[in-house]
Design an enzyme around this catalytic site. Sequence first.
Site, PDB file in Angstrom:
ATOM      1  N   TRP A 101      35.566  44.160  46.235  1.00  0.00           N
ATOM      2  CA  TRP A 101      36.246  43.171  45.378  1.00  0.00           C
ATOM      3  C   TRP A 101      36.635  43.800  44.050  1.00  0.00           C
ATOM      4  O   TRP A 101      37.696  43.532  43.503  1.00  0.00           O
ATOM      5  CB  TRP A 101      35.382  41.933  45.180  1.00  0.00           C
ATOM      6  CG  TRP A 101      35.126  41.210  46.472  1.00  0.00           C
ATOM      7  CD1 TRP A 101      33.907  41.002  47.070  1.00  0.00           C
ATOM      8  CD2 TRP A 101      36.107  40.623  47.349  1.00  0.00           C
ATOM      9  NE1 TRP A 101      34.092  40.339  48.254  1.00  0.00           N
ATOM     10  CE2 TRP A 101      35.414  40.091  48.458  1.00  0.00           C
ATOM     11  CE3 TRP A 101      37.496  40.508  47.298  1.00  0.00           C
ATOM     12  CZ2 TRP A 101      36.063  39.439  49.509  1.00  0.00           C
ATOM     13  CZ3 TRP A 101      38.146  39.864  48.351  1.00  0.00           C
ATOM     14  CH2 TRP A 101      37.437  39.331  49.436  1.00  0.00           C
ATOM     15  N   ASP A 171      33.810  39.011  37.401  1.00  0.00           N
ATOM     16  CA  ASP A 171      33.934  38.269  38.652  1.00  0.00           C
ATOM     17  C   ASP A 171      32.521  37.860  39.067  1.00  0.00           C
ATOM     18  O   ASP A 171      31.712  38.706  39.440  1.00  0.00           O
ATOM     19  CB  ASP A 171      34.588  39.171  39.713  1.00  0.00           C
ATOM     20  CG  ASP A 171      34.713  38.491  41.073  1.00  0.00           C
ATOM     21  OD1 ASP A 171      34.226  37.352  41.232  1.00  0.00           O
ATOM     22  OD2 ASP A 171      35.318  39.110  41.981  1.00  0.00           O
ATOM     23  N   LYS A 195      31.398  30.412  47.496  1.00  0.00           N
ATOM     24  CA  LYS A 195      30.168  31.167  47.691  1.00  0.00           C
ATOM     25  C   LYS A 195      28.978  30.343  47.223  1.00  0.00           C
ATOM     26  O   LYS A 195      28.135  29.973  48.003  1.00  0.00           O
ATOM     27  CB  LYS A 195      30.208  32.488  46.917  1.00  0.00           C
ATOM     28  CG  LYS A 195      31.456  33.334  47.159  1.00  0.00           C
ATOM     29  CD  LYS A 195      31.479  33.997  48.508  1.00  0.00           C
ATOM     30  CE  LYS A 195      32.815  34.570  48.944  1.00  0.00           C
ATOM     31  NZ  LYS A 195      33.432  35.556  48.081  1.00  0.00           N
TER      32      LYS A 195
HETATM   33  C1  LIG Z   1      34.690  36.331  48.080  1.00  0.00           C
HETATM   34  C2  LIG Z   1      34.916  37.090  46.851  1.00  0.00           C
HETATM   35  C3  LIG Z   1      36.212  37.285  46.332  1.00  0.00           C
HETATM   36  C4  LIG Z   1      37.460  36.768  47.009  1.00  0.00           C
HETATM   37  O1  LIG Z   1      37.498  35.393  46.989  1.00  0.00           O
HETATM   38  P1  LIG Z   1      38.791  34.597  47.516  1.00  0.00           P
HETATM   39  O2  LIG Z   1      38.506  33.222  47.018  1.00  0.00           O
HETATM   40  O3  LIG Z   1      38.776  34.698  49.005  1.00  0.00           O
HETATM   41  O4  LIG Z   1      39.980  35.187  46.914  1.00  0.00           O
HETATM   42  C5  LIG Z   1      36.331  37.977  45.134  1.00  0.00           C
HETATM   43  N1  LIG Z   1      35.258  38.465  44.504  1.00  0.00           N
HETATM   44  C6  LIG Z   1      33.998  38.311  44.985  1.00  0.00           C
HETATM   45  C7  LIG Z   1      32.845  38.876  44.220  1.00  0.00           C
HETATM   46  C8  LIG Z   1      33.796  37.619  46.172  1.00  0.00           C
HETATM   47  O5  LIG Z   1      32.544  37.467  46.649  1.00  0.00           O
END
Ligand SMILES: *Cc1c(COP(=O)(O)O)cnc(C)c1O
Length: 360
Positions: A101, A171, A195
Amino acid sequence: MSRVFNFSAGPAVLPEDVLKEAAGEMLDYDGTGMSVMEMSHRSKAFETIIGEAEQDLRDLVNIPDNYKVLFLQGGASQQFAMIPMNLMKNRVADHLKTGQWASKAISEGKICGKINVIASSEDKTYTYIPDLKDLKMSDDADYVYICHNNTIYGTKFNELPNTFGKPLVADMSSDFLSEPIDVTQYGLIFAGAQKNIGPAGVVVVIIREDLITDDVLPGTPTMLQYKIHADNKSLYNTPPAYGIYICGKVFKWLKKLGGLEAMKRINEEKAAILYDYLDSSKMFKGTVVKKDRSLMNVPFVTGSEELDKKFTKAAKEAGFINLEGHRSVGGMRASIYNAMPIDGVKKLVAFMQKFEAENI
Ligand SMILES: *Cc1c(COP(=O)(O)O)cnc(C)c1O
């Protein structure tokens, strides 16, 4: 009805109480005679829903007044683009490369400007967090970017880099609300909901007010400007209304539980059950350097692909599902987010012990 123990990395398990409450309100939300799904986002009822969601989140995370809370769409992945489009003034950013990511954010950033990778753990398949001392920050970087919890590799920043006053962008998709954080350490925090917060379709952005400006990169579409969403309190266009409603319920569930301090204690207890077993097992091994282990995503392997397959298959039959590692790394991964009950982890470990005894 029978519920499984769902160890998916995302979309992931939600608190059962929240799902039950939502089910009870499905046909008639609070005397409105309709579902939240059928409701105008300009209605009084929805105004209350989004207002309370924001306030509860502010209370939980202790978000200072000089930060805006936005409920956006486009997934965490859209933030990889929105961040450079809105925050790059010099068209330079410093990034730490700690997984897939983090790498995707680097690729998107490169579309807008120069990205300096100031640290990386790629040499050891992202199984650790790089040393944060003596990072070579760029003088002209507009911000420093980290992926706070690396969902696929199971590592987590337990310390933050010193950014020498530059905004830190994080993030937190896979560990937001898992423990208290000091928001003032960050310029911008974002998290995709699916998540650890709620259903897919919502992205929470917490952004310091001075970073919200009209001075965005030329060509930035209206919908990708933080200022538009901030000025319109996340109601510039139709928001992901039902998702925000469920997130709001999760915030209330967390408050009732005792807030993020209480959640952290539970998460530490849960993770310790699994890690302690992994450390003692002769069959299963954790893949991450101990000090950088995530509380949320726990990758492990047997060392044999065949045995890994046999294990995930047997686990599935026993009601422990989605234990396969990310398709890019293989092995196993148990995601044990806030809503995974401690009992689920205890039962998983008991199952692993039994599997180990029968297959060693
Ligand atoms: C799942 C995830 C993403 C991507 O998320 P989307 O909503 O599918 O774009 C980005 N960063 C992290 C840390 C993730 O776990």
